[in-house]
Design an enzyme around this catalytic site. Structure first.
Site, PDB file in Angstrom:
ATOM      1  N   LYS A  80      42.765  35.139  24.454  1.00 18.39           N
ATOM      2  CA  LYS A  80      41.952  35.246  25.662  1.00 18.39           C
ATOM      3  C   LYS A  80      41.131  33.976  25.820  1.00 18.39           C
ATOM      4  O   LYS A  80      40.772  33.324  24.825  1.00 18.39           O
ATOM      5  CB  LYS A  80      41.001  36.450  25.564  1.00 18.39           C
ATOM      6  CG  LYS A  80      40.567  37.000  26.914  1.00 18.39           C
ATOM      7  CD  LYS A  80      41.653  37.865  27.540  1.00 18.39           C
ATOM      8  CE  LYS A  80      41.145  38.598  28.778  1.00 18.39           C
ATOM      9  NZ  LYS A  80      42.135  39.554  29.290  1.00 18.39           N
ATOM     10  N   VAL A 181      39.096  53.962  43.797  1.00 15.74           N
ATOM     11  CA  VAL A 181      40.350  53.890  44.559  1.00 15.74           C
ATOM     12  C   VAL A 181      40.591  52.459  45.006  1.00 15.74           C
ATOM     13  O   VAL A 181      40.790  52.169  46.192  1.00 15.74           O
ATOM     14  CB  VAL A 181      40.348  54.851  45.771  1.00 15.74           C
ATOM     15  CG1 VAL A 181      41.795  55.207  46.146  1.00 15.74           C
ATOM     16  CG2 VAL A 181      39.577  56.118  45.495  1.00 15.74           C
ATOM     17  N   GLY A 182      40.543  51.536  44.050  1.00 10.23           N
ATOM     18  CA  GLY A 182      40.869  50.142  44.334  1.00 10.23           C
ATOM     19  C   GLY A 182      42.364  49.954  44.472  1.00 10.23           C
ATOM     20  O   GLY A 182      43.118  50.923  44.651  1.00 10.23           O
ATOM     21  N   ASN A 183      42.827  48.708  44.358  1.00  7.35           N
ATOM     22  CA  ASN A 183      44.239  48.413  44.604  1.00  7.35           C
ATOM     23  C   ASN A 183      45.171  49.147  43.648  1.00  7.35           C
ATOM     24  O   ASN A 183      46.187  49.704  44.054  1.00  7.35           O
ATOM     25  CB  ASN A 183      44.475  46.898  44.508  1.00  7.35           C
ATOM     26  CG  ASN A 183      43.868  46.146  45.670  1.00  7.35           C
ATOM     27  OD1 ASN A 183      43.733  46.697  46.756  1.00  7.35           O
ATOM     28  ND2 ASN A 183      43.490  44.910  45.456  1.00  7.35           N
ATOM     29  N   TYR A 186      44.903  53.031  44.295  1.00  8.26           N
ATOM     30  CA  TYR A 186      45.509  53.401  45.570  1.00  8.26           C
ATOM     31  C   TYR A 186      47.023  53.531  45.424  1.00  8.26           C
ATOM     32  O   TYR A 186      47.631  54.508  45.887  1.00  8.26           O
ATOM     33  CB  TYR A 186      45.175  52.371  46.650  1.00  8.26           C
ATOM     34  CG  TYR A 186      45.857  52.652  47.973  1.00  8.26           C
ATOM     35  CD1 TYR A 186      45.308  53.545  48.897  1.00  8.26           C
ATOM     36  CD2 TYR A 186      47.076  52.045  48.289  1.00  8.26           C
ATOM     37  CE1 TYR A 186      45.954  53.820  50.088  1.00  8.26           C
ATOM     38  CE2 TYR A 186      47.727  52.318  49.479  1.00  8.26           C
ATOM     39  CZ  TYR A 186      47.160  53.200  50.384  1.00  8.26           C
ATOM     40  OH  TYR A 186      47.814  53.481  51.564  1.00  8.26           O
TER      41      TYR A 186
END
Length: 364
Positions: A80, A181-183, A186
């Site tokens: 990372k 309920v983001g991308n 959804y």
């Protein structure tokens, strides 16, 4: 923080400090383990309170990627990067080009991708200097937006967890409470709706809730109510640390399976839901679709092949449940063991190969 003591304790391989005076780049690359292959993990840009906090975050995230990639069945290790700075005002072309040169200097030991605070455009700038980057623009042969693929993996993993809890992986008629309920969520809801599930949703953004209500006939509730609703499955898809002392007593679901990272506030909360008989799909196993997808870019991206690999999230969740039963441990422990067992097998295999090679040379 005693850096070498920390690295030795958790067996990190490498920590790289990158600085470029002209662009203002201050980056830390942490490589945890490359037993399975080169380290893959995104680049995060954040306004850290201190350099020590940035180092700790890079190390913690790198170790997490080792486990995530191993559990996903990828031939990749964990790494990372964190860039110290405000992603809203400190970015410039020179910064990411300079960073790309540092990655190139590692000669393939580390491959990056976008993460919190970075974008596809940033990855494209890194790509100007190195090929060891994924998540670039589709024009360069990339996979594009990873949200639908991540969502499909979560959906598959949810079905596997449901099979353990209900005796069938069918989600038709099941009530699923979705937090956020983001991308990704959804697209997950789209799969659930098509299978005939009943959706209860919440989000701090009203427009996201309205979209789910209009498109999927979902029922909307206040964010504070999502934990206590009557449902079969609770799907955390927003914040981390949402399984905690305050929420556990409210949860009525038999399954917890969602896209959010770091869902357990503390490991003891994983113990608690295990004792309650709740089937928990560990977050880094069920939400691995995104990293599986970008990893396919390393072979020349093929959408059909990538989606076939993402389907295996179902099998990975099943395997975690099998290990949990075998060892009589919570699934969050089983997930770590699944990753560790795979790494250890490869480590032993390589060690044996080297020993055999030395034996052959000694006979000559």
């Amino acid at each position: 923080m005693k850096i070498f003591s920390y690295m030795e304790k958790y067996d990190y391989e490498q920590l790289v400090f990158c600085q470029d005076e002209v662009s203002g780049l201050k980056a830390i690359i942490a490589i945890h383990d490359t037993t399975l292959g080169p380290a893959l993990g995104g680049t995060r840009m954040w306004t850290y309170d201190s350099e020590e906090a940035a180092i700790e975050d890079a190390l913690r995230l790198a170790k997490g990627m080792t486990y995530k990639n191993a559990a996903a069945g990828l031939n990749l290790g964990g790494g990372k990067t964190v860039i110290i700075g405000d992603p809203r005002k400190d970015k410039n072309e020179e910064m990411f080009r300079a960073f790309g040169r540092y990655i190139q200097g590692l000669n393939g030991r580390y491959i990056t991708a976008e993460d919190v605070g970075t974008t596809v455009a940033d990855m494209d700038l890194i790509h100007e200097e190195t090929d060891y980057v994924t998540g670039i623009s589709p024009a360069f042969g990339s996979s594009g937006n990873p949200s639908p693929v991540t969502a499909y993996g979560v959906y598959r993993g949810m079905k596997a967890a449901a099979k353990e809890a209900f005796g069938t992986d069918s989600l038709e008629g099941k009530t699923i409470a979705v937090q956020g309920v983001g991308n990704v969520a959804y697209n997950m809801c789209k799969h659930l709706h098509e299978e005939g599930a009943n959706l209860i949703v919440t989000d701090i953004h009203k427009e996201s809730v309205d979209r789910a209500v209009n498109d999927f006939g979902a029922k909307a509730v206040d964010p504070s109510e999502i934990y206590s609703v009557d449902c079969d499955i609770f799907a955390p898809c927003a914040l981390g640390a949402i399984i905690n002392d305050e929420t556990i007593s409210q949860i009525k679901a038999k399954v917890i399976a969602g896209a959010a990272n770091n869902q357990l506030k503390e490991t003891r909360h994983g113990d608690a839901i295990h004792e309650m008989g709740i089937v928990y799909a560990p977050d880094y196993v069920i939400n691995a679709g995104g990293v599986i997808n970008v990893a396919d870019e390393l072979y020349g991206y093929n959408s059909e092949r990538a989606m076939k690999k993402v389907e295996q999230v179902y099998n990975n969740v099943e395997r975690v449940i099998e290990i949990a039963k075998r060892d009589n441990v919570p699934t969050y422990v089983a997930a770590d063991r699944m990753a560790e067992e795979r790494i250890e097998k490869m480590r032993r295999s390589r060690s044996q190969f080297l020993q055999n090679g030395q034996h052959i040379l000694s006979r000559r």
